[in-house]
Design an enzyme around this catalytic site. Sequence first.
Site, PDB file in Angstrom:
ATOM      1  N   GLU A  59     -22.894 -13.344 -19.620  1.00 50.27           N
ATOM      2  CA  GLU A  59     -23.643 -14.546 -19.242  1.00 50.27           C
ATOM      3  C   GLU A  59     -25.128 -14.239 -19.107  1.00 50.27           C
ATOM      4  O   GLU A  59     -25.502 -13.213 -18.525  1.00 50.27           O
ATOM      5  CB  GLU A  59     -23.106 -15.066 -17.896  1.00 50.27           C
ATOM      6  CG  GLU A  59     -23.605 -16.431 -17.497  1.00 50.27           C
ATOM      7  CD  GLU A  59     -23.086 -17.555 -18.405  1.00 50.27           C
ATOM      8  OE1 GLU A  59     -21.885 -17.551 -18.730  1.00 50.27           O
ATOM      9  OE2 GLU A  59     -23.886 -18.418 -18.797  1.00 50.27           O
ATOM     10  N   LYS A 118     -20.345 -19.834 -11.777  1.00 51.30           N
ATOM     11  CA  LYS A 118     -19.409 -19.760 -12.914  1.00 51.30           C
ATOM     12  C   LYS A 118     -18.021 -19.343 -12.399  1.00 51.30           C
ATOM     13  O   LYS A 118     -17.004 -19.859 -12.847  1.00 51.30           O
ATOM     14  CB  LYS A 118     -19.900 -18.744 -13.942  1.00 51.30           C
ATOM     15  CG  LYS A 118     -21.214 -19.127 -14.604  1.00 51.30           C
ATOM     16  CD  LYS A 118     -21.024 -19.754 -15.973  1.00 51.30           C
ATOM     17  CE  LYS A 118     -22.359 -20.243 -16.506  1.00 51.30           C
ATOM     18  NZ  LYS A 118     -22.272 -21.084 -17.672  1.00 51.30           N
ATOM     19  N   ILE A 155     -34.312 -20.376 -31.066  1.00 49.19           N
ATOM     20  CA  ILE A 155     -33.386 -19.588 -31.891  1.00 49.19           C
ATOM     21  C   ILE A 155     -33.095 -18.280 -31.157  1.00 49.19           C
ATOM     22  O   ILE A 155     -33.486 -17.188 -31.571  1.00 49.19           O
ATOM     23  CB  ILE A 155     -33.948 -19.393 -33.327  1.00 49.19           C
ATOM     24  CG1 ILE A 155     -34.316 -20.773 -33.889  1.00 49.19           C
ATOM     25  CG2 ILE A 155     -32.932 -18.729 -34.249  1.00 49.19           C
ATOM     26  CD1 ILE A 155     -33.183 -21.820 -33.831  1.00 49.19           C
ATOM     27  N   GLY A 156     -32.443 -18.458 -30.016  1.00 45.13           N
ATOM     28  CA  GLY A 156     -32.010 -17.323 -29.196  1.00 45.13           C
ATOM     29  C   GLY A 156     -30.496 -17.265 -29.207  1.00 45.13           C
ATOM     30  O   GLY A 156     -29.858 -17.637 -30.202  1.00 45.13           O
ATOM     31  N   ALA A 157     -29.928 -16.798 -28.096  1.00 45.39           N
ATOM     32  CA  ALA A 157     -28.473 -16.627 -28.023  1.00 45.39           C
ATOM     33  C   ALA A 157     -27.743 -17.921 -28.377  1.00 45.39           C
ATOM     34  O   ALA A 157     -26.905 -17.945 -29.287  1.00 45.39           O
ATOM     35  CB  ALA A 157     -28.102 -16.187 -26.604  1.00 45.39           C
ATOM     36  N   ALA A 158     -28.065 -18.992 -27.671  1.00 48.08           N
ATOM     37  CA  ALA A 158     -27.336 -20.246 -27.887  1.00 48.08           C
ATOM     38  C   ALA A 158     -27.679 -20.852 -29.248  1.00 48.08           C
ATOM     39  O   ALA A 158     -26.792 -21.336 -29.961  1.00 48.08           O
ATOM     40  CB  ALA A 158     -27.661 -21.222 -26.758  1.00 48.08           C
ATOM     41  N   ASN A 188     -21.561 -25.644 -21.235  1.00 45.78           N
ATOM     42  CA  ASN A 188     -20.473 -24.737 -21.606  1.00 45.78           C
ATOM     43  C   ASN A 188     -19.335 -24.696 -20.572  1.00 45.78           C
ATOM     44  O   ASN A 188     -18.272 -24.148 -20.852  1.00 45.78           O
ATOM     45  CB  ASN A 188     -20.994 -23.335 -21.950  1.00 45.78           C
ATOM     46  CG  ASN A 188     -21.981 -22.812 -20.933  1.00 45.78           C
ATOM     47  OD1 ASN A 188     -21.892 -23.127 -19.755  1.00 45.78           O
ATOM     48  ND2 ASN A 188     -22.913 -21.986 -21.389  1.00 45.78           N
ATOM     49  N   ASP A 240     -23.087 -18.115 -23.324  1.00 43.76           N
ATOM     50  CA  ASP A 240     -24.267 -18.876 -23.750  1.00 43.76           C
ATOM     51  C   ASP A 240     -24.292 -19.054 -25.265  1.00 43.76           C
ATOM     52  O   ASP A 240     -24.846 -20.021 -25.770  1.00 43.76           O
ATOM     53  CB  ASP A 240     -25.556 -18.185 -23.291  1.00 43.76           C
ATOM     54  CG  ASP A 240     -25.594 -18.124 -21.795  1.00 43.76           C
ATOM     55  OD1 ASP A 240     -25.830 -19.153 -21.169  1.00 43.76           O
ATOM     56  OD2 ASP A 240     -25.321 -17.044 -21.247  1.00 43.76           O
ATOM     57  N   TYR A 255       0.872  -1.185   0.000  1.00 45.22           N
ATOM     58  CA  TYR A 255       0.000   0.000   0.000  1.00 45.22           C
ATOM     59  C   TYR A 255       0.900   1.224   0.000  1.00 45.22           C
ATOM     60  O   TYR A 255       2.071   1.145  -0.385  1.00 45.22           O
ATOM     61  CB  TYR A 255      -0.927  -0.110   1.234  1.00 45.22           C
ATOM     62  CG  TYR A 255      -2.068   0.854   1.241  1.00 45.22           C
ATOM     63  CD1 TYR A 255      -2.861   1.040   0.111  1.00 45.22           C
ATOM     64  CD2 TYR A 255      -2.369   1.580   2.385  1.00 45.22           C
ATOM     65  CE1 TYR A 255      -3.915   1.944   0.121  1.00 45.22           C
ATOM     66  CE2 TYR A 255      -3.422   2.477   2.408  1.00 45.22           C
ATOM     67  CZ  TYR A 255      -4.179   2.660   1.277  1.00 45.22           C
ATOM     68  OH  TYR A 255      -5.200   3.553   1.285  1.00 45.22           O
ATOM     69  N   ASN A 271     -31.809 -25.897 -19.584  1.00 40.52           N
ATOM     70  CA  ASN A 271     -31.533 -26.071 -18.149  1.00 40.52           C
ATOM     71  C   ASN A 271     -32.601 -25.367 -17.324  1.00 40.52           C
ATOM     72  O   ASN A 271     -33.016 -24.277 -17.703  1.00 40.52           O
ATOM     73  CB  ASN A 271     -30.172 -25.461 -17.796  1.00 40.52           C
ATOM     74  CG  ASN A 271     -29.009 -26.322 -18.238  1.00 40.52           C
ATOM     75  OD1 ASN A 271     -29.084 -27.532 -18.148  1.00 40.52           O
ATOM     76  ND2 ASN A 271     -27.962 -25.692 -18.725  1.00 40.52           N
TER      77      ASN A 271
HETATM   78  N1  LIG Z   1     -26.325 -26.798 -21.727  1.00 42.00           N
HETATM   79  C1  LIG Z   1     -25.744 -25.637 -21.851  1.00 42.00           C
HETATM   80  O1  LIG Z   1     -24.522 -25.493 -21.747  1.00 42.00           O
HETATM   81  C2  LIG Z   1     -26.559 -24.438 -22.135  1.00 42.00           C
HETATM   82  C3  LIG Z   1     -27.912 -24.494 -22.139  1.00 42.00           C
HETATM   83  N2  LIG Z   1     -28.626 -23.387 -22.424  1.00 42.00           N
HETATM   84  C4  LIG Z   1     -30.073 -23.490 -22.332  1.00 42.00           C
HETATM   85  O2  LIG Z   1     -30.656 -23.148 -23.579  1.00 42.00           O
HETATM   86  C5  LIG Z   1     -31.861 -22.435 -23.365  1.00 42.00           C
HETATM   87  C6  LIG Z   1     -31.834 -21.126 -24.129  1.00 42.00           C
HETATM   88  O3  LIG Z   1     -30.824 -20.284 -23.616  1.00 42.00           O
HETATM   89  P1  LIG Z   1     -30.489 -18.896 -24.347  1.00 42.00           P
HETATM   90  O4  LIG Z   1     -30.257 -19.108 -25.793  1.00 42.00           O
HETATM   91  O5  LIG Z   1     -29.434 -18.258 -23.533  1.00 42.00           O
HETATM   92  O6  LIG Z   1     -31.862 -18.104 -24.141  1.00 42.00           O
HETATM   93  P2  LIG Z   1     -32.595 -17.064 -25.093  1.00 42.00           P
HETATM   94  O7  LIG Z   1     -33.638 -16.453 -24.250  1.00 42.00           O
HETATM   95  O8  LIG Z   1     -31.613 -16.188 -25.788  1.00 42.00           O
HETATM   96  O9  LIG Z   1     -33.296 -17.954 -26.227  1.00 42.00           O
HETATM   97  C7  LIG Z   1     -34.287 -18.904 -25.983  1.00 42.00           C
HETATM   98  C8  LIG Z   1     -35.095 -19.084 -27.252  1.00 42.00           C
HETATM   99  O10 LIG Z   1     -35.915 -20.233 -27.086  1.00 42.00           O
HETATM  100  C9  LIG Z   1     -37.195 -19.925 -27.553  1.00 42.00           C
HETATM  101  N3  LIG Z   1     -38.157 -20.800 -26.913  1.00 42.00           N
HETATM  102  C10 LIG Z   1     -38.488 -20.830 -25.600  1.00 42.00           C
HETATM  103  N4  LIG Z   1     -39.428 -21.762 -25.402  1.00 42.00           N
HETATM  104  C11 LIG Z   1     -39.677 -22.314 -26.605  1.00 42.00           C
HETATM  105  C12 LIG Z   1     -40.554 -23.327 -27.036  1.00 42.00           C
HETATM  106  N5  LIG Z   1     -41.372 -23.920 -26.175  1.00 42.00           N
HETATM  107  N6  LIG Z   1     -40.546 -23.681 -28.352  1.00 42.00           N
HETATM  108  C13 LIG Z   1     -39.711 -23.069 -29.226  1.00 42.00           C
HETATM  109  N7  LIG Z   1     -38.865 -22.093 -28.861  1.00 42.00           N
HETATM  110  C14 LIG Z   1     -38.860 -21.725 -27.570  1.00 42.00           C
HETATM  111  C15 LIG Z   1     -37.390 -18.455 -27.206  1.00 42.00           C
HETATM  112  O11 LIG Z   1     -38.423 -17.852 -27.985  1.00 42.00           O
HETATM  113  C16 LIG Z   1     -36.015 -17.891 -27.541  1.00 42.00           C
HETATM  114  O12 LIG Z   1     -35.915 -17.505 -28.894  1.00 42.00           O
HETATM  115  C17 LIG Z   1     -32.007 -22.264 -21.853  1.00 42.00           C
HETATM  116  O13 LIG Z   1     -32.833 -23.295 -21.357  1.00 42.00           O
HETATM  117  C18 LIG Z   1     -30.607 -22.478 -21.337  1.00 42.00           C
HETATM  118  O14 LIG Z   1     -30.593 -23.014 -20.050  1.00 42.00           O
HETATM  119  C19 LIG Z   1     -28.055 -22.182 -22.757  1.00 42.00           C
HETATM  120  C20 LIG Z   1     -26.707 -22.066 -22.746  1.00 42.00           C
HETATM  121  C21 LIG Z   1     -25.849 -23.192 -22.371  1.00 42.00           C
HETATM  122  C1  LIG Z   2     -25.181 -23.522 -18.761  1.00 44.55           C
HETATM  123  C2  LIG Z   2     -25.626 -22.153 -19.023  1.00 44.55           C
HETATM  124  O1  LIG Z   2     -24.818 -21.254 -19.174  1.00 44.55           O
HETATM  125  C3  LIG Z   2     -27.042 -21.888 -19.133  1.00 44.55           C
HETATM  126  O2  LIG Z   2     -27.838 -22.813 -19.051  1.00 44.55           O
HETATM  127  O3  LIG Z   2     -27.391 -20.696 -19.291  1.00 44.55           O
HETATM  128 MG   LIG Z   3     -25.717 -19.308 -19.233  1.00 50.50          MG
END
Ligand SMILES: NC(=O)C1=CN([C@@H]2O[C@H](COP(=O)(O)OP(=O)(O)OC[C@H]3O[C@@H](n4cnc5c(N)ncnc54)[C@H](O)[C@@H]3O)[C@@H](O)[C@H]2O)C=CC1
Ligand SMILES: CC(=O)C(=O)O
Ligand SMILES: [Mg+2]
Length: 479
Positions: A211, A169, A270-273, A393, A237, A114, A363
Amino acid sequence: MAGLNGGGTSVIVRLEIHKELVTFGKIATAIGDAGGDIVAIDVTRASKTTTTRDITVKVSDPEHTESIVSALNEIPGVRLINVSDQTFLMHLGGKIEVTPKMPIKNRDDLSRVYTPGVARVCMAIHEDPSKAHSLTIKRNTVAVISDGTAVLGLGNIGPEAAMPVMEGKAMLFKQMAGVDAFPICLDTQDTEEIIRTVKAIAPGFGGINLEDISSPRCFEIEERLINELDIPVFHDDQHGTAVVILAGLLNAVKLVGKQLADCKVVITGIGAAGIACTKMLLAAGVTNVIGVDRQGAIVSGESYSNSAWTWYSENTNPFRQSGLLSEVIVGADIFIGLSGPGVLKADDVKNMAADPIVFAMANPTPEITPEEAEPYVRVMATGRSDYPNQINNVLCFPGIFRGVLDCRASRITQEMKLAAAKAIASVVSEDELNEYYIIPSVFNHAVVEKVREAVMEAAYESGVARRRNQRDLQDANHE
Ligand SMILES: NC(=O)C1=CN([C@@H]2O[C@H](COP(=O)(O)OP(=O)(O)OC[C@H]3O[C@@H](n4cnc5c(N)ncnc54)[C@H](O)[C@@H]3O)[C@@H](O)[C@H]2O)C=CC1
Ligand SMILES: CC(=O)C(=O)O
Ligand SMILES: [Mg+2]
């Protein structure tokens, strides 16, 4: 099927047992009859007439705990003192802490770590800001930043509720890869304010792990930060998930004897992941990818208010298949779920091509449970730790950040992500590969090192590494 609690949850039941009225055998039988699995027993107090015991019982969900508790309440001579949930106990006061690297034992130490000694270090950094990498925690520290808008598959639950995931995380970063990570949850969902805030706190960090920020906002936030900061910014994600999915698929198609490029892939959510995963598959040579969200398949020619979906419609689904998931899934080789619980039905799996591969990754509750898919599926994976083939991830982000911190990369390129995917896949040897082992365990120590090496190599090749490697140094010495 275990719900939010997860399959590995256990509760500790504290009982006062009247020795003359009841035997422990009777209590164990009651717990067993209610479906509880006793994993530990501790005597915490004993007297002439009573013993107090802590019984750790594995349960599937809160209803299960309730039924065990009511069975115990009916036994004469048993008094229930307390029931505690181990998962909650592990979260008491948070899961991480900051510890100094050395003690401050005397005034001399104090004057070095310090004021006044620290001032010389400050001025050295002022004269050459790149010294922050070697003289501060920036060298080994990553910010895990969320706005709480897409926490796991739980949705927009806000910044406070997002903290346990971000702390988790941070724990994983440290335990798996020795990276110090700070959980930071922002009380704003405004894109510009998030970008401004992350830029403002960036000087103390060697990397930014975004995240659980919902789409499509996450795309702009990430892109702007990548362009406006000189440290790697990685939306886990999107890219962490895409890397691990590709790793799993490389091994799964090998197992079923198909070529990834020839496969019909249906992705739901069809979101982030989902979007990042699609981009990764296209980069790996897959051409027939169909994205399905709530309203059905995304098809070119339709108009979408979400610009990411406009891009998606123009770059996927070459045969313009429209309709609901149950329609477009017919004949698919691979299903990838990144949406929510229960979206895929057993009949859908039945209608897929021979040897179907199903990655149900929502998840905490997947698009279909392994039990439901079992009769029809050849390779099944989920994001959870209580089933085989955990595609999560966590297999990517510790190693990828270890690599970029060690070579001081300015960004994470597509080549580095592809290299990480191949490195993860390579941990499973040909001899080991089978339906229940397409992806290494999260606890396999080889993963982080292999990902680190592959990512550093690709960073040097891509020209984004700023720390000279051994090879460069040797060349320089000979110049
Ligand atoms: N196993 C892993 O490592 C990971 C798993 N995930 C899981 O993937 C899922 C999505 O995460 P993100 O992309 O970050 O979320 P996000 O919110 O960006 O996208 C989710 C998408 O799923 C669509 N959706 C939700 N319910 C639906 C249904 N019943 N039918 C059709 N489309 C539907 C939504 O409209 C949205 O476009 C979450 O459940 C998350 O936990 C995400 C990242 C890592
Ligand atoms: C694993 C993870 O990052 C998620 O489900 O959002
Ligand atoms: Mg996540």
